[in-house]
Design a protein around this motif. Structure first.
Motif, short mmCIF file in Angstrom:
data_model
loop_
_atom_site.label_atom_id
_atom_site.label_comp_id
_atom_site.label_asym_id
_atom_site.label_seq_id
_atom_site.Cartn_x
_atom_site.Cartn_y
_atom_site.Cartn_z
N SER A 197 -36.05 8.45 68.86
CA SER A 197 -36.99 7.46 68.79
C SER A 197 -36.90 6.45 70.08
CB SER A 197 -36.43 6.62 67.36
OG SER A 197 -36.94 7.44 66.56
N ARG A 228 -45.44 2.27 66.35
CA ARG A 228 -45.45 3.35 65.35
C ARG A 228 -44.21 4.33 65.46
NH1 ARG A 228 -46.19 8.55 65.56
NH2 ARG A 228 -46.93 8.34 67.89
N THR A 231 -41.28 2.08 63.88
CA THR A 231 -41.56 2.03 62.48
C THR A 231 -40.99 3.20 61.74
OG1 THR A 231 -43.17 0.42 62.71
CG2 THR A 231 -42.94 1.52 60.32
N GLN A 232 -41.24 4.52 62.34
CA GLN A 232 -40.96 5.57 61.83
C GLN A 232 -39.38 5.90 61.93
OE1 GLN A 232 -42.78 9.10 63.93
NE2 GLN A 232 -41.76 10.41 62.86
N LEU A 234 -37.34 3.48 61.83
CA LEU A 234 -36.47 2.54 60.60
C LEU A 234 -36.79 3.34 59.45
CD1 LEU A 234 -37.80 -0.75 61.92
CD2 LEU A 234 -35.36 -0.02 61.82
N ASP A 235 -37.69 4.02 59.20
CA ASP A 235 -37.96 4.73 57.92
C ASP A 235 -36.85 5.89 57.77
OD1 ASP A 235 -40.02 2.79 57.01
OD2 ASP A 235 -41.71 4.05 57.71
N GLU A 236 -36.57 6.63 58.76
CA GLU A 236 -35.74 7.48 58.78
C GLU A 236 -34.20 7.19 58.39
OE1 GLU A 236 -36.54 10.88 61.13
OE2 GLU A 236 -38.51 10.47 62.03
N ARG A 238 -33.38 4.51 57.24
CA ARG A 238 -33.33 4.05 56.02
C ARG A 238 -33.09 5.07 54.95
NH1 ARG A 238 -37.90 0.55 57.23
NH2 ARG A 238 -37.23 -1.53 57.66
N GLN A 239 -33.74 6.14 55.34
CA GLN A 239 -33.57 7.30 54.45
C GLN A 239 -32.05 7.77 54.39
OE1 GLN A 239 -36.20 10.56 55.29
NE2 GLN A 239 -35.27 12.06 53.62
N ALA A 250 -34.19 8.07 47.81
CA ALA A 250 -33.90 8.61 49.30
C ALA A 250 -33.72 9.99 49.22
CB ALA A 250 -32.94 7.73 50.06
N THR A 253 -36.69 12.09 48.94
CA THR A 253 -37.84 12.26 50.24
C THR A 253 -37.97 13.36 50.67
OG1 THR A 253 -37.23 9.66 50.36
CG2 THR A 253 -38.55 10.79 52.27
#
Length: 383
Positions: A197, A228, A231-232, A234-236, A238-239, A250, A253
Motif C-alpha cells: 500500500s 482508495r 483506505t483499503q 487500513l481495512d486490511e 484492522r483485519q 475479523a 472476513t
C-alpha cells in the motif's frame, strides 16, 4: 513476594530444604527410639552401637541434597551398621536406610543407592552369624525386601519424573516455536499489506506531482486512487489486528484470493504499468495456495511499478507438473528510475511465503527486465 513452592512428582516441595528437614526429623524420631531402647537395656553394648549408628544415619541425611554420593554412603552405611549390630525388631535404623535410598535416587546418586541396597544383605547375614536364631533372621530379611522395594519404587518415580520433565521441555519448545512462527506470519502479513500500500501510494503521489500542472484532472484521479489505496490498507491492517485480538468478525472476513486478479491488474495499470494477463490456472488451487499466489503477484507488481516505472509486464498463471505457477516478468523501465528505498525484504517475504507451502520462488534479471516465478505444489489439484 515469591511464588509458593509447588509439590513435584516426588511428593515434596520444590524447595529442597523442606524435604531435607522432614526426612531428618522423621529419622531422628527413630534414632530417639533406638536410644531409648539402649538406655532400657544398658548392659548390652551392641544396643549402644546400633543407637549411635542410627543417630549418625539420621544426621547424614542432611547431606544428600547437596552432596548426594557422600550423604547416601554415610547415611545408608551407618544404617546398615546399626541394623547389623542389633537386627532384632523393631529395626529403628530401617527408616533412615530407606530414606537414604529414596533421596539418593531423587538427587542422582542412583548407583550409590543401589550399592546401599545391596549392602543391606549384610543385615540377615550378621543376624545369622551373631545370633543364629530364626526369630531374628526372618525380621532382618524384611530389611532387604524393604530396601529392594524402596529402590524399585524410587527408580520408577525418577523415571516418571524425568519423562515428565522431557515432556514439559518439549512442550515449551513447541510453544516457543509456534509463537515464533506466528510472529513471523504476522510480520509477513503486515509487511505485505503495508509495503504494497505504501509503495503504491508513493508511486501514485509521484504521478500526481508529475501531472499536477499538465493534466490536473488525471492528477485528481490519482489522488482519489491514493485515498482508495490508503483506505483499503487500513481495512486490511484492522483485519490482521482484529485476528490478533481474537475478534471473531475479523477472523471470518474473507481473505484475498485470485478472484480479485482483475483488481490487481487495474491497480498496477494505475501505477503506470502495461499489464498482459495470461490466466490458465484452472481449476483454482486450495485457499492457502491461492492466498499465497495473490500476495506474491501483488508484491511483484508493486515492485515492478517501483523499480521499472512504465514497463510492460507479463503476468502468467498456469499448472505445471502438479504445481501452481505464477510468473511476473517486466521488460524494463521506460522512464528514469528514482533511487530505491526500503528494507529490501519484499523478495525475501515472497520466498518465505512460497517455502511455507513447500514451493519455491525464483527472482532475478531477465534480459533488460526482471522476472519473479513462484511454484507452489497443490496436493490433490491437477492441471
Amino acid at each position: 513476594m515469591p511464588a509458593p513452592a509447588l509439590p513435584d512428582a516426588w511428593g515434596e516441595a520444590r524447595d529442597p530444604r523442606r524435604g531435607r528437614w522432614i526426612a531428618f526429623a522423621v529419622s531422628m524420631l527413630a534414632a530417639t527410639a533406638s536410644l531409648g531402647r539402649a538406655l532400657w537395656w544398658m548392659p548390652a553394648g551392641v544396643l549402644w552401637v546400633s543407637a549411635a549408628a542410627t543417630v549418625g544415619a539420621a544426621v547424614a541425611l542432611l547431606l544428600i541434597d547437596r552432596h548426594p554420593t557422600l550423604g547416601v554412603v554415610l547415611s545408608g552405611g551407618l544404617a546398615i551398621v546399626a541394623l547389623a549390630a542389633y537386627p532384632a525388631p523393631p529395626p529403628f535404623a530401617l527408616l533412615p536406610l530407606l530414606l537414604a535410598i529414596a533421596r539418593g535416587v531423587r538427587y542422582g546418586a542412583v548407583w550409590w543407592a543401589a550399592g546401599v541396597t545391596a549392602g543391606s544383605v549384610l543385615v540377615p547375614l550378621s543376624a545369622a552369624a551373631i545370633f543364629g536364631v530364626r526369630v531374628i533372621f526372618l525380621p532382618s530379611m524384611l530389611v532387604v525386601i524393604a530396601s529392594g522395594v524402596t529402590l524399585a519404587v524410587s527408580l520408577a518415580v525418577r523415571t516418571r519424573h524425568d519423562r515428565m520433565a522431557r515432556m514439559r521441555a518439549s512442550f515449551e519448545e513447541r510453544r516457543r516455536t509456534e509463537a515464533e512462527r506466528e510472529r513471523v506470519r504476522i510480520a509477513r502479513e503486515l509487511h505485505d499489506v503495508l509495503a504494497h500500500s505504501l509503495s503504491s501510494i508513493s508511486v501514485q503521489a509521484g504521478v500526481a506531482i508529475h501531472l499536477a500542472d499538465r493534466d490536473p484532472q488525471r492528477a485528481q484521479d490519482t489522488l482519489r486512487d491514493i485515498r482508495r489505496t490508503s483506505t483499503q490498507a487500513l481495512d486490511e491492517v484492522r483485519q490482521v489486528l482484529g485476528v490478533l485480538r481474537g475478534d471473531e468478525a475479523a477472523a471470518l472476513t474473507p481473505e484475498p484470493d485470485l478472484s480479485t486478479l482483475p483488481d490487481l491488474v487495474r491497480d498496477a495499470e494505475r501505477l503506470g504499468l502495461t499489464v498482459e494477463l495470461d490466466d490458465r490456472l484452472d481449476p483454482r488451487p486450495t485457499g492457502t495456495v491461492e492466498l499465497a499466489l495473490h500476495r506474491i503477484l501483488r508484491e511483484a507488481l508493486t515492485n515492478a511499478a517501483r523499480h521499472a516505472p512504465g514497463a510492460r509486464v507479463r503476468v502468467g498463471l498456469r499448472w505445471e507438473r502438479g504445481a501452481a505457477v505464477a510468473e511476473v516478468v517486466d521488460e524494463g523501465a521506460t522512464r528514469p528510475v528514482e533511487p530505491a528505498s526500503g528494507s529490501g525484504r519484499g523478495i525475501l517475504g515472497m520466498r518465505e511465503r512460497a517455502a511455507l507451502l513447500g514451493g519455491t520462488l525464483e527472482a532475478g534479471p531477465r534480459g533488460v527486465g526482471f522476472a519473479v516465478v513462484a511454484r507452489i505444489p497443490a496436493e490433490g489439484e491437477t492441471g
